[in-house]
Design an enzyme around this catalytic site. Structure first.
Site, PDB file in Angstrom:
ATOM      1  N   HIS A  46      -6.776  -6.054  -2.464  1.00  0.00           N
ATOM      2  CA  HIS A  46      -5.746  -5.145  -1.960  1.00  0.00           C
ATOM      3  C   HIS A  46      -4.963  -5.761  -0.805  1.00  0.00           C
ATOM      4  O   HIS A  46      -3.854  -5.326  -0.516  1.00  0.00           O
ATOM      5  CB  HIS A  46      -6.404  -3.836  -1.512  1.00  0.00           C
ATOM      6  CG  HIS A  46      -5.440  -2.727  -1.245  1.00  0.00           C
ATOM      7  ND1 HIS A  46      -4.568  -2.245  -2.208  1.00  0.00           N
ATOM      8  CD2 HIS A  46      -5.178  -2.006  -0.123  1.00  0.00           C
ATOM      9  CE1 HIS A  46      -3.838  -1.274  -1.693  1.00  0.00           C
ATOM     10  NE2 HIS A  46      -4.172  -1.109  -0.443  1.00  0.00           N
ATOM     11  N   TYR A  63      -2.724  10.284   3.930  1.00  0.00           N
ATOM     12  CA  TYR A  63      -3.791  10.958   3.197  1.00  0.00           C
ATOM     13  C   TYR A  63      -3.599  12.462   3.054  1.00  0.00           C
ATOM     14  O   TYR A  63      -3.872  13.019   1.989  1.00  0.00           O
ATOM     15  CB  TYR A  63      -5.148  10.615   3.828  1.00  0.00           C
ATOM     16  CG  TYR A  63      -5.366   9.132   3.821  1.00  0.00           C
ATOM     17  CD1 TYR A  63      -5.583   8.460   2.628  1.00  0.00           C
ATOM     18  CD2 TYR A  63      -5.242   8.376   4.988  1.00  0.00           C
ATOM     19  CE1 TYR A  63      -5.714   7.083   2.591  1.00  0.00           C
ATOM     20  CE2 TYR A  63      -5.361   7.005   4.967  1.00  0.00           C
ATOM     21  CZ  TYR A  63      -5.598   6.363   3.762  1.00  0.00           C
ATOM     22  OH  TYR A  63      -5.701   4.995   3.734  1.00  0.00           O
ATOM     23  N   ASP A 122       0.855  -1.179   0.000  1.00  0.00           N
ATOM     24  CA  ASP A 122       0.000   0.000   0.000  1.00  0.00           C
ATOM     25  C   ASP A 122       0.904   1.246   0.000  1.00  0.00           C
ATOM     26  O   ASP A 122       1.863   1.312  -0.766  1.00  0.00           O
ATOM     27  CB  ASP A 122      -0.948  -0.065   1.208  1.00  0.00           C
ATOM     28  CG  ASP A 122      -1.980   1.032   1.269  1.00  0.00           C
ATOM     29  OD1 ASP A 122      -2.818   1.109   0.366  1.00  0.00           O
ATOM     30  OD2 ASP A 122      -1.953   1.819   2.236  1.00  0.00           O
TER      31      ASP A 122
END
Length: 318
Positions: A291, A230, A103
């Site tokens: 994922h 983020y 990720d």
């Protein structure tokens, strides 16, 4: 799991938690997690590489899990995570290492190789490719209402998550991120609303796994995880102007990974454009993989990792 040892290393003014297994004289592999992951994400891979004669090291980033939170989480950056990774290698007296990132761990792994090429023997990333300069400005468009867009807004995820206990938040994210479609909320709903109450966990993820993750996030909270990655996504790919990585590399993607639905992402991965930046990269797609492919299909992923490590271990001076 009892074979995995735990310690705290003091680097850059913080005590960071490191899980490890394998002989200190063996070639080293550092595993870098994503979100909502933690060192525990790598449990299957750590044991497999240690049994194959490697030393596995999996830290929790600053502000994640058992590691100290930075004094000002809202100022944390990818640069901090990159610097911490190198500092951990220095602390452990490891001169050269294989780096494996899952990720957004890819956005830590690749810069380590770009900024410290002499330290990296090879790179494997899972669920996310090398990000070229300006990736999230020019190449990959994030749709309105997509979870990274929502979580970039200060306070929004905090309010959304705050309606639930931490275990439920982690449960919902694992359910959402194991699907093949993008997680997009409508104007009048939040990301947590996308999971209907009673939706089961993925079959490969147990209640015991969930409890472990939840206990670690209860320790750290979400302040740093919302900041990195983020709220600093705009910095991804900004480490060097003309990136080039000569080390051997592999990208492992689940065929059903929602990341492939990000506009521009599948085309970028499948076109071979990454070879402009990493000439020695191979891309492998795992059938039915999501994922969370390292936890979903650990045996398949372990074989890919071990084949890569064994093929390239001559590049490491143990």
């Amino acid at each position: 799991m009892d074979q995995i040892a735990h310690r705290f290393v003091e680097v850059n003014g913080l005590k960071l938690h490191v899980a490890e297994i394998g002989s200190e004289s063996s070639p080293a592999v550092v595993f870098l997690h994503g979100f909502p992951e933690i060192w525990y994400t790598w449990r299957h891979q750590m044991i497999a590489v240690a049994n194959a004669g490697f030393r596995a090291i999996a830290p929790d980033y600053r502000g994640y899990g058992l590691s100290d939170c930075p004094p000002e989480p809202e100022k944390a950056s990818f640069a901090d995570f990159i610097n911490d990774t190198v500092a951990i290698l220095d602390f452990l007296a490891i001169s050269k290492v294989f780096v494996i990132g899952k990720d957004f761990g890819a956005s830590v792994a690749y810069p380590v190789a770009l900024l410290h090429p002499e330290r990296v023997a090879g790179i494997i990333t899972l669920g996310f490719p090398f990000a070229p300069p300006g990736a999230f400005k020019n190449q990959f468009g994030l749709p309105k209402g997509f979870y990274p867009q929502r979580w970039q807004e200060p306070g929004r995820a905090e309010a959304d998550f705050g309606r639930f206990d931490i275990k439920t938040v982690v449960r919902n994210i694992y359910i959402l991120f194991s699907q093949s479609e993008l997680q997009i909320a409508k104007e009048n709903e939040e990301i947590m609303d996308l999971v209907k109450p009673g939706t089961p966990l993925p079959s490969w993820f147990t209640e015991e796994d969930l409890a472990t993750y939840a206990s670690l996030y209860e320790k750290s909270g979400f302040r740093t995880p919302l900041q990195v990655p983020y709220r600093c996504l705009h910095m991804v790919g900004s480490e060097v102007e003309n990136p080039k990585i000569e080390a051997p590399a592999m990208l492992i993607m689940g065929e059903e990974d929602y990341v492939l639905k990000v506009p521009g992402m599948s085309e970028y991965i499948r076109s071979g454009e990454m070879k402009k930046y990493i000439p020695n990269i191979e891309t492998v797609f795992v059938p039915h993989g999501t994922h969370f492919v390292p936890e979903q299909f650990p045996d398949k992923v372990n074989k890919l990792i071990l084949d890569f490590l064994n093929h390239n271990k001559h590049l490491v001076v143990a």
